[in-house]
Design a protein around this motif. Structure first.
Motif, PDB file in Angstrom:
ATOM      1  N   LYS A 257      -3.603  -7.357  -5.212  1.00 14.89           N
ATOM      2  CA  LYS A 257      -4.873  -6.699  -4.883  1.00 14.89           C
ATOM      3  C   LYS A 257      -5.407  -7.187  -3.539  1.00 14.89           C
ATOM      4  O   LYS A 257      -5.931  -6.404  -2.734  1.00 14.89           O
ATOM      5  CB  LYS A 257      -5.893  -6.969  -5.989  1.00 14.89           C
ATOM      6  CG  LYS A 257      -7.217  -6.248  -5.792  1.00 14.89           C
ATOM      7  CD  LYS A 257      -8.155  -6.472  -6.965  1.00 14.89           C
ATOM      8  CE  LYS A 257      -9.468  -5.711  -6.768  1.00 14.89           C
ATOM      9  NZ  LYS A 257     -10.401  -5.900  -7.916  1.00 14.89           N
ATOM     10  N   GLU A 258      -5.279  -8.478  -3.264  1.00 20.73           N
ATOM     11  CA  GLU A 258      -5.770  -9.032  -2.006  1.00 20.73           C
ATOM     12  C   GLU A 258      -4.958  -8.518  -0.825  1.00 20.73           C
ATOM     13  O   GLU A 258      -5.504  -8.187   0.234  1.00 20.73           O
ATOM     14  CB  GLU A 258      -5.708 -10.560  -2.067  1.00 20.73           C
ATOM     15  CG  GLU A 258      -6.310 -11.277  -0.873  1.00 20.73           C
ATOM     16  CD  GLU A 258      -7.818 -11.105  -0.774  1.00 20.73           C
ATOM     17  OE1 GLU A 258      -8.386 -11.511   0.253  1.00 20.73           O
ATOM     18  OE2 GLU A 258      -8.435 -10.559  -1.722  1.00 20.73           O
ATOM     19  N   ARG A 260      -3.380  -5.666  -0.672  1.00 20.91           N
ATOM     20  CA  ARG A 260      -3.734  -4.259  -0.481  1.00 20.91           C
ATOM     21  C   ARG A 260      -5.077  -4.126   0.230  1.00 20.91           C
ATOM     22  O   ARG A 260      -5.267  -3.228   1.047  1.00 20.91           O
ATOM     23  CB  ARG A 260      -3.778  -3.548  -1.830  1.00 20.91           C
ATOM     24  CG  ARG A 260      -2.414  -3.443  -2.508  1.00 20.91           C
ATOM     25  CD  ARG A 260      -2.564  -3.097  -3.972  1.00 20.91           C
ATOM     26  NE  ARG A 260      -1.305  -3.265  -4.692  1.00 20.91           N
ATOM     27  CZ  ARG A 260      -1.203  -3.320  -6.016  1.00 20.91           C
ATOM     28  NH1 ARG A 260      -2.293  -3.201  -6.766  1.00 20.91           N
ATOM     29  NH2 ARG A 260      -0.027  -3.482  -6.600  1.00 20.91           N
ATOM     30  N   ARG A 261      -6.012  -5.013  -0.092  1.00 22.97           N
ATOM     31  CA  ARG A 261      -7.323  -4.972   0.557  1.00 22.97           C
ATOM     32  C   ARG A 261      -7.186  -5.196   2.061  1.00 22.97           C
ATOM     33  O   ARG A 261      -7.804  -4.508   2.872  1.00 22.97           O
ATOM     34  CB  ARG A 261      -8.240  -6.044  -0.054  1.00 22.97           C
ATOM     35  CG  ARG A 261      -9.654  -6.036   0.527  1.00 22.97           C
ATOM     36  CD  ARG A 261     -10.499  -7.114  -0.124  1.00 22.97           C
ATOM     37  NE  ARG A 261     -10.079  -8.457   0.232  1.00 22.97           N
ATOM     38  CZ  ARG A 261     -10.398  -9.059   1.366  1.00 22.97           C
ATOM     39  NH1 ARG A 261     -11.136  -8.429   2.266  1.00 22.97           N
ATOM     40  NH2 ARG A 261      -9.987 -10.290   1.612  1.00 22.97           N
ATOM     41  N   SER A 266     -10.096  -2.423   3.642  1.00 20.21           N
ATOM     42  CA  SER A 266     -11.286  -2.333   2.797  1.00 20.21           C
ATOM     43  C   SER A 266     -11.752  -3.734   2.470  1.00 20.21           C
ATOM     44  O   SER A 266     -11.119  -4.460   1.711  1.00 20.21           O
ATOM     45  CB  SER A 266     -10.958  -1.583   1.500  1.00 20.21           C
ATOM     46  OG  SER A 266     -12.040  -1.623   0.607  1.00 20.21           O
ATOM     47  N   SER A 267     -12.879  -4.137   3.063  1.00 16.92           N
ATOM     48  CA  SER A 267     -13.350  -5.512   2.895  1.00 16.92           C
ATOM     49  C   SER A 267     -14.184  -5.709   1.651  1.00 16.92           C
ATOM     50  O   SER A 267     -14.368  -6.826   1.203  1.00 16.92           O
ATOM     51  CB  SER A 267     -14.169  -5.932   4.118  1.00 16.92           C
ATOM     52  OG  SER A 267     -15.337  -5.136   4.226  1.00 16.92           O
ATOM     53  N   ASP A 268     -14.707  -4.596   1.081  1.00 18.79           N
ATOM     54  CA  ASP A 268     -15.561  -4.701  -0.108  1.00 18.79           C
ATOM     55  C   ASP A 268     -16.700  -5.684   0.120  1.00 18.79           C
ATOM     56  O   ASP A 268     -17.099  -6.433  -0.777  1.00 18.79           O
ATOM     57  CB  ASP A 268     -14.747  -5.126  -1.342  1.00 18.79           C
ATOM     58  CG  ASP A 268     -13.704  -4.082  -1.694  1.00 18.79           C
ATOM     59  OD1 ASP A 268     -13.953  -2.897  -1.440  1.00 18.79           O
ATOM     60  OD2 ASP A 268     -12.642  -4.460  -2.220  1.00 18.79           O
TER      61      ASP A 268
END
Length: 349
Positions: A257-258, A260-261, A266-268
């Protein structure tokens, strides 16, 4: 005509005339769901057809499955376009649904030099004669298979223009075979996948993506596919590598997940100023990493050793170091472990 050419022409079971017989499958039992409704899905009897995908462990997203099965049941004159990031499961969604319905699939991997004739077929030299060898598209239209045009957005739009009439319901005409006309089988389904939505790649992540014709895209309904959520990926790993401890599987999903971020940018709301990665760890790559970790159990730093083979050996050195630092932060002491098991006091169960 040799036996090999005959089999390629048939594209089906040992007895093509009797091969694909309709069959009905119950939704809950077939896809391991718990719906309160009794729904029957039409597919084919299991005859060992070589074009039916092999069934593999898979966790279906209910919403995407609902949309896919609705298309399978009645496309209403549409094609189906699945769009989403690389390795998120666009093709596997279709193939694994088809596998459970025993529905043959013809796959066309798209490349920049793909021509319409490559999909339709061509004449081949066979012991002095030149029989016509049907292409994947012709077989799918003729026999009622699912056609998957994989990575459609890489194709030259002018080549795809030759398929407009087919999606409008017109029969397939093979000028290369003396003008042969192939009526569209009622069970033929046209599916395409792509990393973009067909309007070009504004992100710059995917080389070779072309803007497709609006007239072509207008013939498709669209399903947006993204990477599975944590719960789904954990369920996939539990099916594929049950011998890996839960803590390890959870850490693998966290790292995926990290990565992919950082790949998508996408920093969220966190990590401002972080460098963006040019690679991602897809679900396919995640499963590969988990399997290799079990395969090389006992190697020095087994999880790092396996991750290099699954992903990081093909990325730039700076990005490889960044990914491995992320992994070390997530795994902690386990990252340097020579065993895939966890100490008893570290296990969450």
């Amino acid at each position: 005509m040799t036996q090999d050419v005959q089999q390629a022409q048939a594209g089906s079971c040992q007895n093509p005339e009797e091969a694909l017989q309709p069959a009905f499958y119950e939704l809950n039992e077939t896809f391991e769901l718990n719906s309160t409704q009794l729904i029957l899905l039409e597919g084919y009897k299991d005859c060992g057809h070589p074009a039916v995908p092999a069934q593999q462990p898979y966790v279906f997203d209910r919403d995407r499955l609902r949309k896919l099965l609705a298309f399978f049941d009645d496309p209403m004159g549409d094609g189906l376009y699945l769009t989403g990031p690389t390795g998120c499961g666009k093709t596997s969604l279709v193939c694994q649904a088809a596998a459970r319905l025993h529905w043959p699939v013809q796959m066309i991997p798209v490349h920049g030099r793909l021509e319409l004739d490559d999909m339709l077929g061509q004449k081949v030299l066979d012991n002095g004669s030149t029989p016509f060898l049907y292409g994947a598209l012709s077989i799918a239209v003729r026999d009622g298979h699912i056609l998957i045009l994989d990575e459609m957005d890489i194709a030259d739009p002018s080549e795809l223009a030759g398929l407009y009439d087919l999606l409008d319901g017109a029969p397939l005409v093979l000028a290369q075979n003396g003008g042969e006309i192939i009526p569209v089988h009622p069970r033929f389904r046209f599916v395409a996948t792509g990393n973009s939505a067909g309007s070009g790649d504004g992100s710059g992540l995917y080389q070779g993506v072309l803007r497709q014709s609006l007239a072509w895209l207008d013939r498709f309904r669209c399903i947006e596919v993204d990477y599975p959520d944590n719960t789904t990926e954990l369920s996939i790993l539990e099916q594929v590598v049950p011998d890996l401890p839960l803590l390890v599987r959870e850490n693998m999903v966290k790292l995926a997940k990290e990565i992919r971020r950082l790949f998508t940018g996408s920093s969220d709301g966190q990590g401002e100023g972080e460098a963006q990665l040019s690679c991602t760890l897809s679900t396919r790559g995640l499963v590969r990493w988990a399997k290799l970790s079990l395969r090389f159990k006992g190697a020095p730093s087994v999880f790092e050793y396996a991750l290099e083979q699954a992903l990081t050996a093909r990325v730039e050195p700076a990005e490889r170091q960044a990914i491995h630092r992320l992994a070390e932060d997530i795994f902690g002491d386990l990252w340097s472990s020579t065993d895939t098991s966890c100490p008893d006091d570290d296990l969450p169960y």
